[in-house]
Motif scaffolding. Structure first.
Motif, PDB file in Angstrom:
ATOM      1  N   GLY A 142       0.738  -1.187   0.400  1.00  0.00           N
ATOM      2  CA  GLY A 142       0.086  -0.339  -0.277  1.00  0.00           C
ATOM      3  C   GLY A 142       0.872   1.293  -0.381  1.00  0.00           C
ATOM      4  N   ASP A 143       0.016   2.713  -0.504  1.00  0.00           N
ATOM      5  CA  ASP A 143       1.106   3.645  -0.426  1.00  0.00           C
ATOM      6  C   ASP A 143       0.098   4.411   0.279  1.00  0.00           C
ATOM      7  OD1 ASP A 143       2.873   5.904  -1.289  1.00  0.00           O
ATOM      8  OD2 ASP A 143       1.258   6.737  -2.946  1.00  0.00           O
ATOM      9  N   ALA A 144       1.724   3.808   1.805  1.00  0.00           N
ATOM     10  CA  ALA A 144       0.867   5.051   3.207  1.00  0.00           C
ATOM     11  C   ALA A 144       1.502   5.800   3.442  1.00  0.00           C
ATOM     12  CB  ALA A 144       0.976   3.746   4.377  1.00  0.00           C
ATOM     13  N   GLY A 145       2.074   6.794   2.712  1.00  0.00           N
ATOM     14  CA  GLY A 145       3.231   7.394   2.574  1.00  0.00           C
ATOM     15  C   GLY A 145       4.633   7.435   3.688  1.00  0.00           C
ATOM     16  N   LEU A 146       4.644   7.753   4.395  1.00  0.00           N
ATOM     17  CA  LEU A 146       5.707   7.510   5.541  1.00  0.00           C
ATOM     18  C   LEU A 146       5.333   6.300   6.434  1.00  0.00           C
ATOM     19  CD1 LEU A 146       6.356  11.123   7.416  1.00  0.00           C
ATOM     20  CD2 LEU A 146       7.663   9.423   5.961  1.00  0.00           C
ATOM     21  N   ARG A 147       6.438   5.909   5.924  1.00  0.00           N
ATOM     22  CA  ARG A 147       5.967   4.098   6.944  1.00  0.00           C
ATOM     23  C   ARG A 147       6.921   3.897   8.467  1.00  0.00           C
ATOM     24  NH1 ARG A 147       8.225  -0.760   3.228  1.00  0.00           N
ATOM     25  NH2 ARG A 147       7.843  -2.505   5.201  1.00  0.00           N
ATOM     26  N   ASP A 148       5.855   3.127   8.587  1.00  0.00           N
ATOM     27  CA  ASP A 148       6.804   2.994  10.183  1.00  0.00           C
ATOM     28  C   ASP A 148       7.105   1.895  10.794  1.00  0.00           C
ATOM     29  OD1 ASP A 148       4.124   1.520  10.630  1.00  0.00           O
ATOM     30  OD2 ASP A 148       2.997   2.201  12.030  1.00  0.00           O
ATOM     31  N   SER A 201       5.453  -1.694  10.059  1.00  0.00           N
ATOM     32  CA  SER A 201       5.216  -1.958   8.792  1.00  0.00           C
ATOM     33  C   SER A 201       6.725  -2.968   8.356  1.00  0.00           C
ATOM     34  CB  SER A 201       5.122  -0.528   7.707  1.00  0.00           C
ATOM     35  OG  SER A 201       5.831   0.542   7.622  1.00  0.00           O
ATOM     36  N   TYR A 202       7.447  -2.015   8.514  1.00  0.00           N
ATOM     37  CA  TYR A 202       9.082  -3.138   8.137  1.00  0.00           C
ATOM     38  C   TYR A 202       8.322  -4.420   8.544  1.00  0.00           C
ATOM     39  CZ  TYR A 202      10.567   0.873   5.831  1.00  0.00           C
ATOM     40  OH  TYR A 202      10.871   1.967   4.494  1.00  0.00           O
ATOM     41  N   LEU A 203       8.428  -4.652  10.067  1.00  0.00           N
ATOM     42  CA  LEU A 203       8.707  -5.841  10.418  1.00  0.00           C
ATOM     43  C   LEU A 203       7.540  -6.473   9.816  1.00  0.00           C
ATOM     44  CD1 LEU A 203       8.981  -4.423  14.487  1.00  0.00           C
ATOM     45  CD2 LEU A 203      10.575  -5.366  12.892  1.00  0.00           C
ATOM     46  N   ASP A 204       5.939  -6.077  10.044  1.00  0.00           N
ATOM     47  CA  ASP A 204       5.159  -7.339   9.322  1.00  0.00           C
ATOM     48  C   ASP A 204       5.662  -7.638   8.127  1.00  0.00           C
ATOM     49  OD1 ASP A 204       3.691  -6.483  11.104  1.00  0.00           O
ATOM     50  OD2 ASP A 204       2.179  -4.850   9.683  1.00  0.00           O
ATOM     51  N   GLN A 205       6.463  -6.261   6.859  1.00  0.00           N
ATOM     52  CA  GLN A 205       7.085  -6.523   5.344  1.00  0.00           C
ATOM     53  C   GLN A 205       7.297  -8.493   5.874  1.00  0.00           C
ATOM     54  OE1 GLN A 205       8.621  -4.111   3.018  1.00  0.00           O
ATOM     55  NE2 GLN A 205       8.887  -5.519   1.344  1.00  0.00           N
ATOM     56  N   ILE A 206       8.698  -7.589   6.449  1.00  0.00           N
ATOM     57  CA  ILE A 206       9.392  -9.378   7.099  1.00  0.00           C
ATOM     58  C   ILE A 206       8.824 -10.287   7.804  1.00  0.00           C
ATOM     59  CG2 ILE A 206      11.523 -10.234   8.645  1.00  0.00           C
ATOM     60  CD1 ILE A 206      12.204  -7.151   8.524  1.00  0.00           C
TER      61      ILE A 206
END
Length: 579
Positions: free
Chosen positions: A437-443, A446-451
């Motif tokens: 998703g294009d959510a602007g700034l990522r927290d 969100s990076y941990l979820d992708q991993i």
């Protein structure tokens, strides 16, 4: 330079003048620079100076200040050569012959037409070698219009051909023509072939070289001289396509260090100076090629340089059908082409070329004809994805899908399994494709979820199959590779790890090197991956029935798009897990 100096002396000998002229042609030093001191020393003499200075090397300020006038000598044209041969040898050659032998290097041309040799003996010798100078690339499609699989690059090339025609006819200025492009893509995708076809479509000369060819010349001065020579050759053959391969080998000045740092910096600076010659390069279009665009110095990609970047992917299904027709002939039916397009998934243009050579060799031996079975017999043996292997792959991809959907990392486009793979190409057996998703700034979450999503396939294997297989790692672009790169960025760039610092890394290669060289970073990355693997396993354990339902549907159908997955999951609402 020697030949030009002699020509000037001959011309001046017939000019009635009381002024004495001295002709100076400075020589290159070991660093590839011209000795301006030789020119300045001659200024104290009684004669007027006529200085020959190569147009691809910047004129020093002292020489520029001393000059009363500066004139550009145009490249040698067929009419010049015809007139010279007539005057010196008393012979006549036609325009076609003069044009053809001008494709040879000037030093070769002058050597062949040496004094004392009959002119037509020299022309015959040149005709025998001009086919190979400058390097010519043979392409089956011949022109861009006949090639398949190039997409946006092909559109750019055809538009360039039209602009070059308008420029030649004086309808537009050179400033309105694209002067540079960078092509990137996996090895074998046909970047070199594109350059050859582009030159033919544009009715332009092709000068092809590479960074490794420059480097093979020797020390720094030799390499810089080789670079200048390539540009000089292109400038002398306008309009010209100058093809520069392996540009990533030059590197990025920000990453240079150690003993070779100064050497590499001078090389990049030298190339930037050559690329920046706006007036000098009028009529020259530079096509750069690389497998690793992230390793190229950003200055080379700025406006006015190689400012158009197009990635050439591996050919898709329709492109593979067209390539099969091109390489294996018109006798194949549409059904044959579809079979070959399926069997060659993951093939590059170079793979098609290799197989076609094997097919032609077999035909010469057997005196037979091309058939789809003959072509298939020359492909690497397929391994069917079926039985237990198919179930294992399905569970792996279902794990990615369920973990990604549970964590809502984006839109799930599809989940798929290949019918068969040809192992030497390095294909993945299956795919779970999410659009983030294009959510602007990522927290940080969100990076941990992708991993965690990347670790979902491995987690599903452990939970459902009771063991893990090699498919999650072992290759560039694998699940563990992508998860490792994300975790490394969190640790050293984004301020989302155990430490708080910033390290300038831009490419997967640099991230990998950082993990290799820093045991601290490697341990931190491993901790993130292990933690997210456990989180993914908890999600799979809580949703095992959903994972198995998707895996069964995938085994049966081979492909599920987003709505298909939603229908399979309808009876299995996703539950918490340790999210």
């Amino acid at each position: 330079m020697t030949e030009y100096a002699e020509a000037i002396r001959l011309v001046l000998a017939d000019v009635p003048s009381k002024t004495k002229f001295a002709v100076v042609a400075p020589k290159l030093d070991r660093k590839g620079n011209l000795d301006a001191g030789q020119v300045l020393a001659e200024l104290t003499g009684p004669s007027s100076l006529l200085v020959l200075w190569p147009f691809h090397i910047r004129v020093p300020e002292d020489v520029f200040a001393a000059a009363d006038q500066m004139l550009d000598v145009d490249a040698l044209q067929p009419r010049h050569l015809m007139a010279a041969i007539k005057q010196v040898h008393g012979a006549v050659v036609d325009v076609e012959t003069a044009t053809r032998i001008l494709q040879c290097r000037l030093s070769t041309l002058f050597a062949a037409l040496r004094s004392g040799r009959p002119v037509f003996a020299g022309v015959e010798r040149l005709s025998a070698i001009c086919e190979f100078v400058p390097p010519k690339l043979e392409v089956r499609g011949s022109r861009l219009e006949d090639l398949s699989g190039y997409g946006e690059a092909k559109e750019w090339g055809i538009a360039l051909a039209e602009d070059l025609w308008l420029w030649r006819s004086g309808r537009i200025d050179w400033a309105d023509v694209d002067r540079g492009i960078l092509l990137s893509g996996p090895p074998g995708t046909g970047k070199t072939m594109f350059a050859g076809a582009l030159a033919k479509t544009c009715s332009a000369h092709l000068v092809a070289t590479s960074v490794s060819r420059w480097q093979s010349m020797g020390h720094l001065g030799d390499m810089l001289a080789a670079m200048r020579k390539s540009f000089s050759e292109a400038e002398a053959r306008k309009p010209c396509i100058l093809f520069l391969d392996e540009l990533d080998s030059l590197g990025d000045r920000q990453s240079f260090s150690g003993e070779n740092g100064n050497y590499c910096t001078q090389v990049v600076n030298g190339l930037l100076e050559l690329v920046d010659g706006s007036e000098r390069l009028e009529g020259v279009v530079i096509v750069g090629a690389t497998n690793r665009p992230d390793d190229i110095d950003p200055a080379l990609l700025r406006a006015g340089r190689l400012d158009t970047h197009i990635r050439i992917p591996l050919p898709g299904f329709e492109s593979r059908k067209a390539l099969s027709r091109t390489y294996f002939g018109p006798t194949l039916t549409d059904g044959d082409l579809e079979r070959l397009a399926v069997a060659t998934e993951g093939f590059s243009g170079a793979d098609f070329d290799r197989v076609s050579r094997e097919v032609r060799r077999q035909i010469r031996k057997s005196k037979g004809s091309v058939s789809v079975d003959l072509v298939l017999s020359k492909l690497p043996p397929p391994m069917a994805i079926e039985g237990e292997l198919r179930w294992n792959v399905a569970v792996h991809e279902a794990g990615h899908a369920v973990v990604g959907l549970h964590l809502d990392i984006g839109i799930l486009h599809c989940v798929s399994i290949r019918k068969e793979v040809r192992r030497y190409i390095g294909q993945h057996d299956g795919l779970a494709l999410f659009q983030m998703g294009d959510a602007g700034l990522r927290d940080r979450r969100s990076y941990l979820d992708q991993i965690a999503m990347h670790m979902g396939g491995l987690a599903a294997e452990a939970v459902v199959l009771g063991t893990i297989f090699e498919g999650a790692g072992g290759a560039d672009g694998s699940d563990i590779h992508q998860a490792s790169d994300l975790a490394t960025m969190m640790e050293v760039q984004l301020g989302m790890g155990e430490g708080l610092n910033y390290v300038r890394v831009r490419t997967a290669h640099e991230l990998d090197r950082l993990r290799r060289e820093s045991a601290v970073i490697a341990r931190r990355v491993e901790k993130v991956l292990l933690r997210e693997q456990e989180r993914a396993k908890a999600i799979v354990e809580s949703n095992r029935s959903a994972v198995e339902a998707i895996a069964r549907a995938l085994c049966e159908n081979g492909f599920l798009d987003g709505p298909d997955v939603a229908r399979v999951l309808a009876p299995h609402s996703l539950r918490g897990g340790n999210a």
